[in-house]
Write a protein that holds these residues in place. Structure first.
Motif, mmCIF file in Angstrom:
data_model
loop_
_atom_site.group_PDB
_atom_site.id
_atom_site.type_symbol
_atom_site.label_atom_id
_atom_site.label_comp_id
_atom_site.label_asym_id
_atom_site.label_seq_id
_atom_site.Cartn_x
_atom_site.Cartn_y
_atom_site.Cartn_z
ATOM 1 N N ASN A 1 0.880 -1.166 0.000
ATOM 2 C CA ASN A 1 0.000 0.000 0.000
ATOM 3 C C ASN A 1 0.919 1.219 0.000
ATOM 4 O OD1 ASN A 1 -2.211 -1.670 0.101
ATOM 5 N ND2 ASN A 1 -2.558 -1.427 2.297
ATOM 6 N N LYS B 1 -3.868 1.472 -2.523
ATOM 7 C CA LYS B 1 -4.017 0.091 -2.093
ATOM 8 C C LYS B 1 -3.531 -0.869 -3.185
ATOM 9 C CE LYS B 1 -6.164 1.709 1.538
ATOM 10 N NZ LYS B 1 -5.486 1.852 2.829
ATOM 11 N N ASP B 2 -2.781 -1.902 -2.764
ATOM 12 C CA ASP B 2 -2.284 -2.940 -3.668
ATOM 13 C C ASP B 2 -1.589 -2.341 -4.893
ATOM 14 O OD1 ASP B 2 -3.220 -5.045 -2.061
ATOM 15 O OD2 ASP B 2 -5.230 -4.871 -2.914
ATOM 16 N N GLY C 1 -0.984 1.828 5.290
ATOM 17 C CA GLY C 1 0.175 2.032 4.421
ATOM 18 C C GLY C 1 1.332 1.136 4.828
ATOM 19 N N ASN D 1 -2.694 6.425 0.793
ATOM 20 C CA ASN D 1 -1.926 5.398 0.105
ATOM 21 C C ASN D 1 -2.740 4.706 -0.974
ATOM 22 O OD1 ASN D 1 -3.146 2.773 1.421
ATOM 23 N ND2 ASN D 1 -2.632 4.095 3.161
#
Length: 474
Positions: A337, A354-355, A388, A352
């Motif tokens: 993240n 994500k993925d 994060g 952040n």
């Protein structure tokens, strides 16, 4: 829910584990009709600004707090009449008997109903009770006091019911929250201050005058020539109102300060630096801007730096971890993240993506664009700032060469990107002007040793020097 009831909407926990929020703006006023899901106010938590929807239909009966007030989670902030109580506006003069008999309108326990800006407006056309609610509050004081007496167990026929008709100043002194804070900071008891504001409200000048008054005996004993020295409206020497401005620490700044202090004194920081020739990376940025696949997307050096960091993490996965003090374990994350530090009017926030490790370059470009736009508009959700694993902070946009960034709590590494400048550089045996920048990687030395940190930083630098490695290493 019974017909004709008054529902109290409490400040919810709009983020994980938050304890308070500041009311930034009210979108409704007493007498307004609201529907289920309608946004009634905007609040700022320690993480972001959030709009709060009301969960039922009805008519706004009262706003318990003015704009700018910080309220604890779980505290009622607005009263809404629902069912039969919300079918018609409340009477201007005779809600006393109805409230006492039916128990429809109830104030939160312990709240003084005559505080400035907190009273129920007596005019359906008055839209801003913060400027005029004082008069309505004082008119409604006897009625509200009777209701409070009933709630406290005295009963509607208690002989002591007439007592609340005493002047409101006999109870808690009337003053707005900023004035109360000023008095607290200066050590002034508001009960000892003589009010000069409308309807007996204590002003900032009254507080300053009280401070000057407590120091008056000494000048009185001095010769007559010294008498003009004290100024009733002057602030104490420790607080020069003419040349100083005090800004309350709250919201995002308060949370950031606490997090940074906790991180700096918990995780042993180590920072390493590398200066990189990013000329080829800058050329690739210009090429991608012309690529149809990136039409309408945000393409800049940060995009390629982010992708380079993601590749370096894939090659050195142990850098993407956190330290669990309670369990005495290192938690290695198999996902990234990616946090991007963003400066906003409310302070520094780190939402952040994500993925991010699973995103293609165009997808990453889209995510970065959305993240930046949302942050600038002040609409970043608390969820976007949670979870994060690694962060990038781009101090180069401010013309800074580099820095020693502090880790976000729960993360093991943060990469600072300096300004990209044209500098003399030895390239293929000759000194030539090249685009150069300095990268700084801070990491938690409890779980990242010098070898691992150096490998990650060296990988990022190598990709930016030869961006074609994105294709081979990814």
């Amino acid at each position: 829910m019974t017909a004709g009831s008054v529902r109290e909407f409490k400040m919810p926990d709009v983020g994980e584990g938050l304890t308070e929020a500041e009311i930034l703006k009210w979108y409704v006023q007493p007498g307004d009709t609201v529907t289920d899901g309608q946004v009634v106010c905007e609040v700022e938590t320690a993480k972001a600004a959030v709009e709060l929807p009301i969960p039922y239909d009805g008519v706004v009966r009262e706003l318990h707090f003015p704009e700018g007030t910080t309220v604890d989670v779980g505290t009622s902030i607005i009263a809404v009449a629902v069912g039969d109580a919300g079918a018609a506006p409340e009477p201007a003069q005779a809600p006393v008997e109805d409230a006492a008999a039916d128990g429809e309108e109830k104030k939160p326990e312990g709240r003084q109903p005559v505080l400035v800006g907190y009273g129920v407006s007596t005019s359906a056309t008055r839209r801003r009770p913060r400027k005029g609610a004082e008069t309505g509050a004082r008119q409604a004081a006897p009625a509200a006091a009777a209701v409070q007496a009933e709630m406290n167990g005295h009963g509607p026929t208690a002989p002591a019911a007439p007592e609340p008709a005493a002047p409101a100043t006999a109870g808690r002194p009337l003053a707005k929250p900023p004035v109360r804070k000023l008095a607290k900071d200066l050590g002034v008891d508001l009960a000892s201050v003589t009010p000069t504001g409308p309807d007996g409200v204590i002003t900032r000048e009254d507080v300053h005058a009280a401070v000057a008054g407590t120091r008056a005996p000494e000048p009185e004993a001095a010769p007559a020539t010294e008498a003009p020295a004290p100024s009733p409206a002057a602030a104490p020497a420790s607080y020069d109102t003419a040349r100083e401005t005090r800004v309350p620490v709250k919201g995002v700044r308060k949370a950031t300060a606490a997090a940074m202090v906790g991180s700096a004194f918990t995780a042993p920081h180590v920072t390493e630096f590398v200066t990189v020739d990013v000329t080829r990376t800058m050329k690739l940025v210009e090429e991608l801007k012309q690529d149809k696949e990136f039409t309408g997307l945000r393409v800049n050096p940060l995009l390629l730096i982010a992708k380079a960091l993601l590749v370096a993490i894939r090659r050195n996965p142990d850098i993407n971890a956190s330290w669990d003090e309670a369990a005495q374990e290192i938690v290695v994350k198999h996902y990234v993240n990616l946090g991007i530090a963003a400066a906003t009017p409310r302070g520094l926030i780190v939402p952040n993506i994500k993925d991010a490790h699973a995103q293609t370059l165009p997808q990453l470009a889209q995510s970065l664009g959305e993240l930046v736009s949302t942050a600038r508009e002040g609409r970043t959700s608390p969820g976007a700032m949670q979870g994060g694993t690694v962060t990038i902070t781009n101090v180069g946009v401010f013309g800074v060469d580099t820095g020693t960034p502090i880790l976000n709590p729960g993360e093991s590494a943060i990469l600072a990107v300096g300004a990209i400048k044209l500098q003399p550089w030895v390239h293929k045996g000759k000194v030539k002007p090249r685009q150069v920048t300095t990268l700084a990687l801070s990491f938690d030395h409890r779980l990242v040793d010098g070898e691992l940190g150096s490998k990650v930083l060296a990988d990022v630098a190598a990709i930016l020097e030869q961006p074609k490695r994105l294709l081979t290493w990814a």
